[in-house]
Design an enzyme around this catalytic site. Structure first.
Site, PDB file in Angstrom:
ATOM      1  N   LYS A 205       0.474  -1.179   0.281  1.00  0.00           N
ATOM      2  CA  LYS A 205       0.003   0.031   0.185  1.00  0.00           C
ATOM      3  C   LYS A 205       0.500   1.333   0.458  1.00  0.00           C
ATOM      4  O   LYS A 205       2.219   0.934   0.457  1.00  0.00           O
ATOM      5  CB  LYS A 205      -0.577  -0.425   1.269  1.00  0.00           C
ATOM      6  CG  LYS A 205      -1.973  -0.889   0.812  1.00  0.00           C
ATOM      7  CD  LYS A 205      -3.359  -0.919   1.626  1.00  0.00           C
ATOM      8  CE  LYS A 205      -4.413  -2.204   1.312  1.00  0.00           C
ATOM      9  NZ  LYS A 205      -5.315  -3.005   2.399  1.00  0.00           N
ATOM     10  N   ARG A 240      -3.163 -10.389   5.359  1.00  0.00           N
ATOM     11  CA  ARG A 240      -4.038 -10.518   3.524  1.00  0.00           C
ATOM     12  C   ARG A 240      -2.097  -9.826   2.797  1.00  0.00           C
ATOM     13  O   ARG A 240      -1.658  -8.537   3.187  1.00  0.00           O
ATOM     14  CB  ARG A 240      -4.773  -9.451   3.945  1.00  0.00           C
ATOM     15  CG  ARG A 240      -4.650  -9.383   1.909  1.00  0.00           C
ATOM     16  CD  ARG A 240      -6.353  -9.413   1.890  1.00  0.00           C
ATOM     17  NE  ARG A 240      -7.118  -7.849   0.486  1.00  0.00           N
ATOM     18  CZ  ARG A 240      -6.456  -7.593  -0.273  1.00  0.00           C
ATOM     19  NH1 ARG A 240      -5.930  -7.362  -0.313  1.00  0.00           N
ATOM     20  NH2 ARG A 240      -7.848  -7.666  -1.073  1.00  0.00           N
TER      21      ARG A 240
HETATM   22  N1  HH2 Z   1      -7.753  -4.328   0.261  1.00  0.00           N
HETATM   23  C1  HH2 Z   1      -7.575  -4.064  -0.426  1.00  0.00           C
HETATM   24  C2  HH2 Z   1      -8.872  -4.611  -0.986  1.00  0.00           C
HETATM   25  N2  HH2 Z   1      -9.417  -5.808   0.004  1.00  0.00           N
HETATM   26  N3  HH2 Z   1      -9.956  -5.899   1.673  1.00  0.00           N
HETATM   27  C3  HH2 Z   1      -9.732  -6.368   3.537  1.00  0.00           C
HETATM   28  N4  HH2 Z   1      -9.888  -7.113   4.035  1.00  0.00           N
HETATM   29  N5  HH2 Z   1      -8.772  -5.893   3.689  1.00  0.00           N
HETATM   30  C4  HH2 Z   1      -8.279  -4.709   2.903  1.00  0.00           C
HETATM   31  O1  HH2 Z   1      -6.856  -4.339   3.525  1.00  0.00           O
HETATM   32  C5  HH2 Z   1      -7.779  -5.000   1.317  1.00  0.00           C
HETATM   33  C6  HH2 Z   1      -9.299  -5.620   1.559  1.00  0.00           C
HETATM   34  C7  HH2 Z   1      -7.187  -3.429  -1.148  1.00  0.00           C
HETATM   35  O2  HH2 Z   1      -5.521  -4.686  -2.129  1.00  0.00           O
HETATM   36  P1  HH2 Z   1      -6.108  -4.481  -3.483  1.00  0.00           P
HETATM   37  O3  HH2 Z   1      -6.871  -6.166  -3.182  1.00  0.00           O
HETATM   38  O4  HH2 Z   1      -4.485  -5.232  -3.306  1.00  0.00           O
HETATM   39  O5  HH2 Z   1      -6.077  -3.688  -4.728  1.00  0.00           O
HETATM   40  P2  HH2 Z   1      -7.860  -2.866  -5.472  1.00  0.00           P
HETATM   41  O6  HH2 Z   1      -8.104  -2.769  -4.178  1.00  0.00           O
HETATM   42  O7  HH2 Z   1      -6.859  -2.208  -6.294  1.00  0.00           O
HETATM   43  O8  HH2 Z   1      -7.954  -4.176  -6.021  1.00  0.00           O
END
Ligand code: HH2
Length: 269
Positions: A205, A240
């Protein structure tokens, strides 16, 4: 260890990498082989400023992957969705739990979890991905996130969702400044004190980039590992992460170094 696979064109770190069902399925199998205890599949980017997509688009991205692995994976699958219609279809297709970045605000999502008794990650987010970075005004961010998570969990339990099915997540980067994200990791024991297993998603992040000379998302491995290890030491039960093999190894060393009986000692993740 929750390994992440995003089947989106626009996720902030792996967007566009797993667009074909074949490559996404390959990545799912790869992170299981690398040691993920849980695979989190997301089909809508929730990065700051992301525009929402229709449920049908989200489902069209997920369906072929769940069709291929939904009932045959050796570890549980979580569907990263804030939309109850998508979550329902995913559970029907073999997903085991719902990762609701909408924090169970939607009554239909609560109804679905009540009906299916599926476990849920209740993540804290103010507003929506489009608006959240305009809503970072907190007094005490940790106290406010903890009380909001507690309120949402209490509502869910009052509506019949079993307490044991709920995990909580402070939602790093979801309507928080870089300093607020750091404070949430520093004071993670205050979130564990709510009595639910805590999930933490710091992986790649932007607040980590800010601490590492502006490193790009795919150059934030060391920063992500430091955050994962410290969060785990402070009581996070599920981490995660995008970089599954490396995170698994870092956590194995952290686990081996944990002092039994110390306040921060927690069970397996
Ligand atoms: N962060 C993201 C998405 N889902 N779920 C939980 N429980 N906790 C988190 O911190 C979290 C999440 C964002 O990361 P990412 O899926 O890599 O990115 P994007 O939302 O751009 O797909």
């Amino acid at each position: 260890m929750m390994g992440v696979v995003n089947v989106t064109p626009d996720s902030f770190s792996d967007g566009g990498r797993y667009l074909s069902a074949e490559s996404a399925v390959g990545r799912v199998r790869e992170i299981v082989a690398e040691g993920a205890d849980l695979v989190d599949i997301g089909a809508e980017s929730t990065r700051p400023g992301a525009t929402p997509i229709p449920d049908e688009t989200e489902w069209a991205r997920l369906a072929p992957i769940l069709e291929a692995v939904g009932r045959s994976l050796s570890v549980p699958i979580s569907v990263d969705s804030r939309h109850p219609t998508v979550a329902r279809r995913a559970l029907d297709a073999g997903a085991d739990l719902v990762n609701d970045v909408g924090g169970l605000r939607d009554p239909e999502m609560r109804q679905l979890l009540f009906e299916t008794a599926a476990p849920v990650v209740l993540m804290h987010m103010r507003g929506t991905p489009e608006s959240m970075q305009r809503e970072t005004g907190y007094g005490d961010v940790v106290a406010e996130v903890a009380s909001s998570l507690n309120r949402s969990a209490t509502t869910a339990v009052a509506e019949g969702i079993a307490r044991e099915k709920i995990l909580v997540d402070p939602g790093l980067g979801f309507g928080k400044t870089a300093e607020q994200n750091l404070e949430l990791i520093r004071r993670l024991p205050e979130l564990s004190a709510l009595g639910f297993p805590v999930v933490i998603g710091a992986s790649r992040k932007s607040f980590l980039g800010a601490l590492t000379e502006g490193a790009a998302p795919d150059d934030r491995l060391e920063a992500s590992l430091a955050a994962a290890v410290l969060a785990s030491e402070r009581g996070a039960e599920i981490v995660r992460a995008h970089d599954v093999r490396s995170t698994r190894r870092a956590l194995a060393v952290a686990d081996a170094l944990r002092i039994e009986g110390s306040d921060s000692a927690v069970g397996p993740r």
